[in-house]
Design an enzyme around this catalytic site. Structure first.
Site, mmCIF file in Angstrom:
data_model
loop_
_atom_site.group_PDB
_atom_site.id
_atom_site.type_symbol
_atom_site.label_atom_id
_atom_site.label_comp_id
_atom_site.label_asym_id
_atom_site.label_seq_id
_atom_site.Cartn_x
_atom_site.Cartn_y
_atom_site.Cartn_z
ATOM 1 N NE ARG A 37 -28.326 26.910 8.368
ATOM 2 C CZ ARG A 37 -27.169 26.525 7.861
ATOM 3 N NH1 ARG A 37 -27.100 26.204 6.572
ATOM 4 N NH2 ARG A 37 -26.092 26.459 8.613
ATOM 5 C CE LYS A 195 -4.997 19.052 14.400
ATOM 6 N NZ LYS A 195 -4.565 18.982 12.980
ATOM 7 N N GLY A 348 -20.860 24.332 15.953
ATOM 8 C CA GLY A 348 -21.656 23.124 15.778
ATOM 9 C C GLY A 348 -21.626 22.171 16.956
ATOM 10 N N GLY A 371 -19.150 29.918 10.955
ATOM 11 C CA GLY A 371 -17.916 30.625 10.635
ATOM 12 C C GLY A 371 -17.971 32.099 10.964
#
Length: 392
Positions: A37, A195, A348, A371
């Site tokens: 990063r 899920k 990820g 996210g």
């Protein structure tokens, strides 16, 4: 999406405030274990320095308590690494909101962990105004935080004289816009995970946009259950079968499809050493666990990828960490790499699969947004992006 870009601005002699994402992993001695990063932040910093700007950079690190800076919260190791990479001193400035910042054109300073400032996470207007007063140009180059409305990602953009996107932010938004807002058809999405519930909003949003929606992992098991197939002991959410059927029906009503596996790889237990068997999707035994798609399905999905104009990939379709159950994800990764479609991948596990199968250089764009990437797929408005658009 319309927004100003750092590359289009005259920065000579101007005070430039860059919100970067320098939230790097460290060991117990606060030594950086992966500086990816930090390296990714260099183009914006170098561009501003070469243009003759007085450069201020800040970032969050970890989850500090506002009002205090513990040793583990400090950006000191990042300042040291930035100095090494830039080949120049990068002083670390503490208490910068209260005391202000002195930096000359052609110089760069690092402002201590912005999440240690009181009011950062609540997007406090007073804090935002005080930070905006420090600069002539505000630059958001931290797409990974774009889904958060905080003072350094959102509030400051409203009050700085100029607010723009840095090269990392601009590249993310260009790629996402190309993939989802103005895609080359057919548009194919691969969404996988354990899920349905965690990605239900993504599935619903994509079901209204894409031409094919490939589901994988535990999500695919729920869809197989919805289609009337046995899934044995496989991970699934029976209470969301109706949601899966509704998505299939929505896609069919648009002339689109949710292609389901015709064969799967199963085992009697979740283990890397468990013997793997390939069976038809309708022949899964009561004691079986579905851990991957089968070769016939992988070939079918690969054919769809070859015909696609745009591919969006989020999630491996099997337990690729176990060699016996990695074939499906490997086949799809190779199909994406070989395709002429514009491809964008994020998440990820997806990035880990891309690295494992060696296709990093053959994916159109790899999002590191985490996210923020997922929320964009969901169709949500990202606060930091909305702030830049409002100032365009």
């Amino acid at each position: 999406m319309k927004f100003k870009r750092l590359s289009d601005l005259d920065l000579a002699g101007r005070r430039v405030f860059i919100r970067a994402d320098l939230n790097v992993p460290q060991d117990d001695a606060h030594a950086i274990t992966d500086d990816t990063r930090i390296r990714a932040s260099l183009p914006a910093i170098r561009h501003a320095l070469q243009a003759g700007a007085a450069v201020m950079v800040t970032s969050h690190l970890g989850r500090p308590t506002e009002g205090t800076v513990r040793p583990e919260d400090s950006l000191a190791p990042i300042a040291t690494r930035l100095s090494e990479l830039l080949g120049r001193p990068v002083p670390l400035i503490s208490g910068w909101v209260e005391s202000g910042v002195t930096v000359a054109p052609g110089e760069v300073v690092l402002l201590e962990n912005c999440r240690c400032n009181r009011g950062e996470k609540k997007n406090d207007e007073q804090l935002s105004r005080r930070m905006a007063a420090l600069c002539d140009v505000y630059v958001n180059d931290a797409f990974g935080t774009a889904h958060r409305a905080e003072a350094t990602t959102h509030g400051i953009a409203a009050f700085a004289p100029v607010a723009c996107a840095g090269p990392l932010m601009a590249a993310e938004l260009d790629a996402l816009g190309k993939a989802l807002l103005q895609p080359r058809r057919p548009l194919l999405a691969i969404v996988a995970g354990s899920k349905v519930s965690t990605k239900l909003s993504i599935l619903k949003t994509l079901a209204e946009r894409v031409d094919q929606l490939i589901v994988g992992g535990g999500i695919a098991n729920t869809f197989l259950l919805a289609a009337g197939h046995p899934i044995g002991k496989s991970l699934a959410e029976p209470d969301l079968v109706d949601e899966a059927r509704a998505i299939i029906a929505l896609m069919a009503g648009r002339g689109a499809s949710v292609p389901l596996p015709t064969d799967v790889v199963v085992a009697s237990e979740f283990s890397a050493s468990a013997p793997a068997r390939t069976v038809a999707a309708g022949a899964v035994g009561a004691a079986d666990l579905i851990l991957d798609i089968g070769p016939q399905t992988a070939a079918q999905f690969g054919g769809l990828i070859a015909q696609a104009g745009t591919v969006v990939w989020n999630g491996p379709v099997g337990v690729f960490e176990f060699e016996a159950f990695s074939g499906g994800t490997r086949a799809l990764a190779q199909a994406i790499a070989a395709s002429s479609a514009f491809s964008i991948a994020g998440g990820g596990d997806t990035l880990a699969a891309i690295a494992r199968f060696g296709i990093t250089d053959r994916v159109g764009y790899i999002s590191t947004g985490g996210g923020a990437f997922l929320e964009f797929l969901e169709g949500r408005t990202l606060p930091a992006v909305a702030a830049l658009e409002a100032r365009a």
